[in-house]
Scaffold this active site. Structure first.
Site, PDB file in Angstrom:
ATOM      1  N   LYS A 151       0.845  -1.195   0.000  1.00 27.36           N
ATOM      2  CA  LYS A 151       0.000   0.000   0.000  1.00 27.36           C
ATOM      3  C   LYS A 151       0.887   1.255   0.000  1.00 27.36           C
ATOM      4  O   LYS A 151       1.919   1.294   0.656  1.00 27.36           O
ATOM      5  CB  LYS A 151      -0.877  -0.027   1.261  1.00 27.36           C
ATOM      6  CG  LYS A 151      -1.845   1.119   1.403  1.00 27.36           C
ATOM      7  CD  LYS A 151      -2.752   0.830   2.591  1.00 27.36           C
ATOM      8  CE  LYS A 151      -3.201   2.023   3.378  1.00 27.36           C
ATOM      9  NZ  LYS A 151      -3.921   3.056   2.746  1.00 27.36           N
ATOM     10  N   GLU A 211       4.574   9.170   1.474  1.00 32.14           N
ATOM     11  CA  GLU A 211       5.039   8.449   0.283  1.00 32.14           C
ATOM     12  C   GLU A 211       6.433   7.863   0.491  1.00 32.14           C
ATOM     13  O   GLU A 211       7.244   8.413   1.222  1.00 32.14           O
ATOM     14  CB  GLU A 211       5.049   9.405  -0.907  1.00 32.14           C
ATOM     15  CG  GLU A 211       3.667   9.482  -1.547  1.00 32.14           C
ATOM     16  CD  GLU A 211       3.516  10.621  -2.527  1.00 32.14           C
ATOM     17  OE1 GLU A 211       4.519  11.117  -3.039  1.00 32.14           O
ATOM     18  OE2 GLU A 211       2.349  11.004  -2.738  1.00 32.14           O
ATOM     19  N   ASN A 212       6.690   6.759  -0.212  1.00 31.25           N
ATOM     20  CA  ASN A 212       7.999   6.082  -0.174  1.00 31.25           C
ATOM     21  C   ASN A 212       8.412   5.647   1.226  1.00 31.25           C
ATOM     22  O   ASN A 212       9.599   5.533   1.513  1.00 31.25           O
ATOM     23  CB  ASN A 212       9.097   6.982  -0.766  1.00 31.25           C
ATOM     24  CG  ASN A 212       8.770   7.401  -2.175  1.00 31.25           C
ATOM     25  OD1 ASN A 212       8.436   6.546  -3.004  1.00 31.25           O
ATOM     26  ND2 ASN A 212       8.803   8.696  -2.450  1.00 31.25           N
ATOM     27  N   ARG A 213       7.413   5.470   2.107  1.00 26.14           N
ATOM     28  CA  ARG A 213       7.694   5.059   3.499  1.00 26.14           C
ATOM     29  C   ARG A 213       8.518   6.103   4.272  1.00 26.14           C
ATOM     30  O   ARG A 213       9.138   5.786   5.282  1.00 26.14           O
ATOM     31  CB  ARG A 213       8.441   3.700   3.561  1.00 26.14           C
ATOM     32  CG  ARG A 213       7.713   2.554   2.855  1.00 26.14           C
ATOM     33  CD  ARG A 213       6.466   2.158   3.639  1.00 26.14           C
ATOM     34  NE  ARG A 213       5.871   0.920   3.193  1.00 26.14           N
ATOM     35  CZ  ARG A 213       4.775   0.836   2.414  1.00 26.14           C
ATOM     36  NH1 ARG A 213       4.179   1.923   1.973  1.00 26.14           N
ATOM     37  NH2 ARG A 213       4.266  -0.344   2.097  1.00 26.14           N
ATOM     38  N   LEU A 214       8.536   7.352   3.766  1.00 25.71           N
ATOM     39  CA  LEU A 214       9.262   8.420   4.469  1.00 25.71           C
ATOM     40  C   LEU A 214       8.253   9.131   5.378  1.00 25.71           C
ATOM     41  O   LEU A 214       7.886  10.287   5.158  1.00 25.71           O
ATOM     42  CB  LEU A 214       9.873   9.378   3.435  1.00 25.71           C
ATOM     43  CG  LEU A 214      11.129  10.120   3.865  1.00 25.71           C
ATOM     44  CD1 LEU A 214      12.225   9.165   4.342  1.00 25.71           C
ATOM     45  CD2 LEU A 214      11.662  10.937   2.687  1.00 25.71           C
TER      46      LEU A 214
END
Ligand SMILES: Cc1cc2nc3c(=O)[nH]c(=O)nc-3n(C[C@H](O)[C@H](O)[C@H](O)COP(=O)(O)O)c2cc1C
Length: 212
Positions: A10, A189-192
């Site tokens: 996700k 976003e991007n797990r940041l």
């Protein structure tokens, strides 16, 4: 048998947590986040939280309970004081609460100390509960091994028929979790992700950004 779950991927992109727009007090931010979930009506029970306790061997255990009130004093839930969690809290009042609201990609983690609320406040809440919930709280020795489901159903219908007043049992009531740390997590976003942790140094709250 094994099931590969590595393809669940996700993307998180629904919000931001930026220092210059967040309140000084974490309970104000909790209120904002709670109101968002409540108004959006996406979660049937926005007040679901897990509470973790540890036992005498430092073995942790988490379970779901319902948050019934929160304020600047802390977070209140109700349970059986003789349950496994109740016995754990008697030995070690440090607990951890966590909330996850998937529709907002938000998590909140609270560390704090649990103390019993006043008997008067517990009675007031107990008396507000539906009849069936009162009966269940009275007949259930929560967390103890029981012989059968039938026995539970029998006790329930006996008390229902008896006409005995449904008073709060002594071993049932609320706990107030007074927070020492509250972390707010917003998926990005991007797990940041954004992570802001508030820490209470005796009288004031200070917040810090944590690396995701
Ligand atoms: C959605 C949901 C809400 C629950 N709410 C409560 C609650 O408010 N109080 C409670 O004691 N148990 C509640 N439970 C049951 C607990 O998860 C748990 O089974 C019970 O408290 C016994 O836990 P313990 O043996 O670790 O003490 C709830 C469970 C679920 C899934």
């Amino acid at each position: 048998m094994s099931k590969d779950l590595s393809n669940y991927r996700k993307k998180y992109s629904k919000g931001k947590l930026i220092e210059n727009i967040i309140p000084k007090n974490p309970i104000d931010l909790f209120l904002n986040w709670f109101n968002d979930v409540e108004q959006n009506k996406s979660e049937q029970e926005p007040n679901i939280m897990s509470i973790s306790t540890v036992d005498e061997n430092k073995m942790p255990r988490s379970r779901i309970v319902l948050l019934k009130k929160f304020s600047k004093s802390g977070f209140v839930f109700f349970t059986n004081y003789n349950s496994r969690k109740g016995l754990n809290i008697n030995l070690n009042s440090n607990v951890c609460l966590s909330f996850y609201w998937p529709n907002f990609e938000r998590q909140v983690i609270v560390n704090g100390k649990a103390t019993k609320i006043s008997e008067t406040d517990s009675v007031e809440y107990f008396d507000s509960r539906p009849k069936g919930s009162k009966i269940s709280a009275i007949i259930s020795n929560q967390s103890k091994v029981i012989e059968s489901r039938d026995l539970l159903d029998k006790k329930f219908s006996e008390l229902l028929k008896s006409g005995i007043p449904l008073n709060k049992p002594d071993h049932w009531g609320g706990y107030l979790v007074k927070p020492t740390e509250i972390e707010f997590w917003q998926g990005r976003e991007n797990r940041l992700h954004d992570r802001i942790i508030y820490k209470n140094d005796d009288k004031d709250w200070k917040f810090y950004r944590l690396s995701p």
